[in-house]
Design a protein around this motif. Structure first.
Motif, PDB file in Angstrom:
ATOM      1  N   LEU A 250       0.726  -1.097   0.038  1.00 13.62           N
ATOM      2  CA  LEU A 250      -0.129  -0.067   0.044  1.00 13.62           C
ATOM      3  C   LEU A 250       0.878   1.341  -0.087  1.00 13.62           C
ATOM      4  O   LEU A 250       0.657   2.308  -0.508  1.00 13.62           O
TER       5      LEU A 250
ATOM      6  N   THR B  93     -12.493   5.511   0.561  1.00 13.01           N
ATOM      7  CA  THR B  93     -12.645   4.286  -0.208  1.00 13.01           C
ATOM      8  C   THR B  93     -11.249   3.433   0.300  1.00 13.01           C
ATOM      9  O   THR B  93     -11.224   2.172   1.104  1.00 13.01           O
ATOM     10  N   ILE B  94     -10.029   4.106   0.437  1.00  8.76           N
ATOM     11  CA  ILE B  94      -8.895   3.621   0.690  1.00  8.76           C
ATOM     12  C   ILE B  94      -8.871   3.361   2.429  1.00  8.76           C
ATOM     13  O   ILE B  94      -8.218   2.160   2.790  1.00  8.76           O
TER      14      ILE B  94
ATOM     15  N   LEU C 120     -11.607   2.445   3.900  1.00  2.00           N
ATOM     16  CA  LEU C 120     -12.322   1.341   4.276  1.00  2.00           C
ATOM     17  C   LEU C 120     -11.781   0.136   4.047  1.00  2.00           C
ATOM     18  O   LEU C 120     -11.885  -1.108   4.735  1.00  2.00           O
ATOM     19  N   LEU C 121     -10.842   0.159   2.890  1.00  4.49           N
ATOM     20  CA  LEU C 121     -10.441  -1.192   2.238  1.00  4.49           C
ATOM     21  C   LEU C 121      -9.087  -1.686   2.863  1.00  4.49           C
ATOM     22  O   LEU C 121      -8.705  -2.808   3.019  1.00  4.49           O
ATOM     23  N   ALA C 122      -8.432  -0.550   3.535  1.00  2.00           N
ATOM     24  CA  ALA C 122      -6.910  -0.841   3.816  1.00  2.00           C
ATOM     25  C   ALA C 122      -6.313  -0.442   4.915  1.00  2.00           C
ATOM     26  O   ALA C 122      -5.371  -0.793   5.539  1.00  2.00           O
TER      27      ALA C 122
ATOM     28  N   ASP D 299     -10.687   1.300   8.826  1.00  2.00           N
ATOM     29  CA  ASP D 299     -12.066   2.224   8.849  1.00  2.00           C
ATOM     30  C   ASP D 299     -13.033   1.022   8.733  1.00  2.00           C
ATOM     31  O   ASP D 299     -12.993   0.253   8.182  1.00  2.00           O
ATOM     32  N   THR D 300     -14.119   1.480   9.674  1.00  2.00           N
ATOM     33  CA  THR D 300     -15.355   0.600   9.739  1.00  2.00           C
ATOM     34  C   THR D 300     -16.585   1.448   9.665  1.00  2.00           C
ATOM     35  O   THR D 300     -16.429   2.580  10.096  1.00  2.00           O
TER      36      THR D 300
END
Length: 268
Positions: free
Chosen positions: A124, A225-226, A228-230, A233-234
């Motif tokens: 990442l 988006t980043i 949540l995906l990596a 974050d929830t």
């Protein structure tokens, strides 16, 4: 504690909106380089600095999609403060944009879930660095001949990457580890500087709305988006549809406000 970090995001939103009004006031009282020396412009820069600090505090515990959606509300703040300060006359579309932004921000704030422990992996970090280098290259190539849409997009990427790098810096800083030895801190400053320069360049086309709208769409959707995906974050259980609608409402509201002739007048 969550309320404290939400309050920090709201403070940042208010300060960013106030900074826009102060800088617009300065632009109406001076021209050229004199604008940069005007007391109102300097006060606006101070508000920007304080807003950035409050934004960093908010990102310490809140998902990035929450923080960025709240910051998009600064356009609504500009309209509201600009009514008495700049003599703005909002239309019904402005008020609709304000309402959508406020509702979206409110829903997103409630939908934020607890942060998971997640350390950014090397892949990442390299991907973010490559994205930044590509953004800087496009910025250099489009500065002279690029249109306001491309320049607004690049500005949004710069601001968005800055937020992501700050969040990565937070997660890499453990007990006893100083931020000053983490490369992402300096990449955050570089990305933010790119955003500032390209947004100012985009505004030279004399249209505030399109680049501003694009900037906020990119800045809200990309980092969110980043995160949540990596980055751990929830969203609260069962609140995913509401969170998506909240982000959509906040983005729609800020686009509506950015494209409004009233916002054009504020940015004049």
């Amino acid at each position: 504690m969550t309320a404290l970090f939400l309050a920090s995001a709201v403070v940042a939103m208010t300060l960013y909106g106030t900074a826009s009004v102060l800088q617009a006031h300065a632009a109406r009282r001076a021209t050229g380089p004199a604008v940069l020396r005007h007391p109102a412009y300097l006060a606006g820069l101070a508000c920007d600095g304080l807003a950035w600090a409050a934004q960093v505090v908010a990102m310490w515990r809140l998902p990035m999609f929450t923080v960025e959606a709240i910051l998009a509300g600064s356009l609504a703040v500009t309209i509201l403060i600009g009514i008495p300060a700049l003599g703005l006359r909002p239309t019904r579309w402005d008020w609709l944009g304000v309402a959508l932004t406020c509702v979206g921000v409110g829903v997103v704030s409630v939908a934020a879930g607890p942060e998971r422990s997640a350390s950014p992996d090397a892949g990442l970090r390299w991907a973010l660095l490559a994205t930044l280098l590509a953004t800087l290259l496009v910025a250099a190539l489009s500065y002279q001949r690029g249109g306001m849409v491309l320049q607004g997009l690049v500005a949004g990427l710069g601001y968005g990457l800055s937020a992501v790098f700050v969040r990565v810096t937070m997660q890499l800083s453990g007990a006893g580890t100083s931020w000053l030895v983490i490369p992402e801190l300096y990449l955050a400053l570089l990305a933010g500087g790119c955003g500032v320069v390209m947004y100012a360049r985009a505004l030279e086309h004399q249209r505030v709305g399109p680049p501003t709208a694009l900037l906020w769409v990119v800045e809200v959707v990309g980092p969110g988006t980043i995160g949540l995906l990596a980055l751990g974050d929830t969203i609260r259980s069962g609140w995913v549809p509401a969170a998506a609608l909240g982000v959509a409402a906040a983005v729609a509201g800020c686009v509506l406000l950015a494209m409004s002739p009233t916002q054009q007048e504020a940015g004049a």
